[in-house]
Write a protein that holds these residues in place. Structure first.
Motif, PDB file in Angstrom:
ATOM      1  N   MET A  12       0.839   7.707 -17.941  1.00  0.00           N
ATOM      2  CA  MET A  12       1.447   7.511 -16.614  1.00  0.00           C
ATOM      3  C   MET A  12       0.476   6.783 -15.686  1.00  0.00           C
ATOM      4  O   MET A  12       0.874   5.893 -14.934  1.00  0.00           O
ATOM      5  N   ARG A  13      -0.776   7.187 -15.726  1.00  0.00           N
ATOM      6  CA  ARG A  13      -1.781   6.516 -14.908  1.00  0.00           C
ATOM      7  C   ARG A  13      -1.851   5.038 -15.275  1.00  0.00           C
ATOM      8  O   ARG A  13      -1.887   4.157 -14.402  1.00  0.00           O
ATOM      9  N   ASP A  14      -1.829   4.733 -16.573  1.00  0.00           N
ATOM     10  CA  ASP A  14      -1.877   3.341 -17.032  1.00  0.00           C
ATOM     11  C   ASP A  14      -0.643   2.570 -16.557  1.00  0.00           C
ATOM     12  O   ASP A  14      -0.747   1.410 -16.153  1.00  0.00           O
ATOM     13  N   ARG A  19       1.509  -1.598 -12.844  1.00  0.00           N
ATOM     14  CA  ARG A  19       2.373  -2.039 -11.737  1.00  0.00           C
ATOM     15  C   ARG A  19       1.534  -2.630 -10.602  1.00  0.00           C
ATOM     16  O   ARG A  19       1.917  -3.614  -9.984  1.00  0.00           O
ATOM     17  N   ILE A  20       0.399  -2.035 -10.359  1.00  0.00           N
ATOM     18  CA  ILE A  20      -0.509  -2.537  -9.320  1.00  0.00           C
ATOM     19  C   ILE A  20      -1.117  -3.869  -9.762  1.00  0.00           C
ATOM     20  O   ILE A  20      -1.122  -4.845  -8.999  1.00  0.00           O
ATOM     21  N   TYR A  25       2.714  -3.620  -6.503  1.00  0.00           N
ATOM     22  CA  TYR A  25       2.249  -2.653  -5.507  1.00  0.00           C
ATOM     23  C   TYR A  25       0.809  -2.968  -5.166  1.00  0.00           C
ATOM     24  O   TYR A  25       0.052  -3.461  -6.001  1.00  0.00           O
ATOM     25  N   ALA A  26       0.441  -2.647  -3.937  1.00  0.00           N
ATOM     26  CA  ALA A  26      -0.919  -2.926  -3.484  1.00  0.00           C
ATOM     27  C   ALA A  26      -1.900  -1.847  -3.930  1.00  0.00           C
ATOM     28  O   ALA A  26      -3.086  -2.115  -4.105  1.00  0.00           O
ATOM     29  N   VAL A  28      -2.146   2.648  -5.508  1.00  0.00           N
ATOM     30  CA  VAL A  28      -1.462   3.848  -5.994  1.00  0.00           C
ATOM     31  C   VAL A  28      -0.689   4.484  -4.847  1.00  0.00           C
ATOM     32  O   VAL A  28       0.457   4.911  -5.014  1.00  0.00           O
ATOM     33  N   SER A  29      -1.276   4.538  -3.677  1.00  0.00           N
ATOM     34  CA  SER A  29      -0.600   5.121  -2.518  1.00  0.00           C
ATOM     35  C   SER A  29       0.678   4.363  -2.195  1.00  0.00           C
ATOM     36  O   SER A  29       1.711   4.966  -1.884  1.00  0.00           O
ATOM     37  N   ASP A  30       0.619   3.048  -2.264  1.00  0.00           N
ATOM     38  CA  ASP A  30       1.801   2.223  -2.010  1.00  0.00           C
ATOM     39  C   ASP A  30       2.901   2.556  -3.017  1.00  0.00           C
ATOM     40  O   ASP A  30       4.074   2.691  -2.664  1.00  0.00           O
ATOM     41  N   TYR A  31       2.528   2.717  -4.278  1.00  0.00           N
ATOM     42  CA  TYR A  31       3.478   3.046  -5.335  1.00  0.00           C
ATOM     43  C   TYR A  31       4.123   4.408  -5.069  1.00  0.00           C
ATOM     44  O   TYR A  31       5.346   4.559  -5.127  1.00  0.00           O
TER      45      TYR A  31
END
Length: 91
Positions: A12-14, A19-20, A25-26, A28-31
């Motif tokens: 999931m982290r990968d 995606r970033i 997405y900019a 992880v917080s944005d996601y």
């Protein structure tokens, strides 16, 4: 702004990191913010759908109480007759 820490399995982290890295997405917080917004919208849509359904049921019950509406068995029989006629007309 408050912060939260979450733990994710490596796959999931990968996925989030991909995606970033792809520019979607900019950060992880944005996601995560986007996921939360989408979830909120889905919940609001579901609540609106349930309110509309409840209103429709109330309206239908009032119509039936006033002598309106159509018996379900009669409606199904009519629909089957119409389908049978349409099938015969095609032959």
């Amino acid at each position: 702004m408050a912060s939260m820490n979450i733990s994710l399995p490596d796959p999931m982290r990968d996925y989030v990191q991909n995606r970033i890295d792809s520019g979607q997405y900019a950060s992880v917080s944005d996601y995560v913010r986007d996921l939360i917004r989408r979830d909120q919208g889905g919940v609001e849509d579901e609540e609106r759908w349930l309110r509309d359904l409840d209103a429709s049921i109330v309206q239908s019950l009032a119509e039936m109480s006033a002598g309106g509406g159509v018996d379900l068995d009669e409606a199904c029989d009519m629909a089957l007759r119409d389908l049978d006629r349409a099938g015969k007309a095609r032959r």
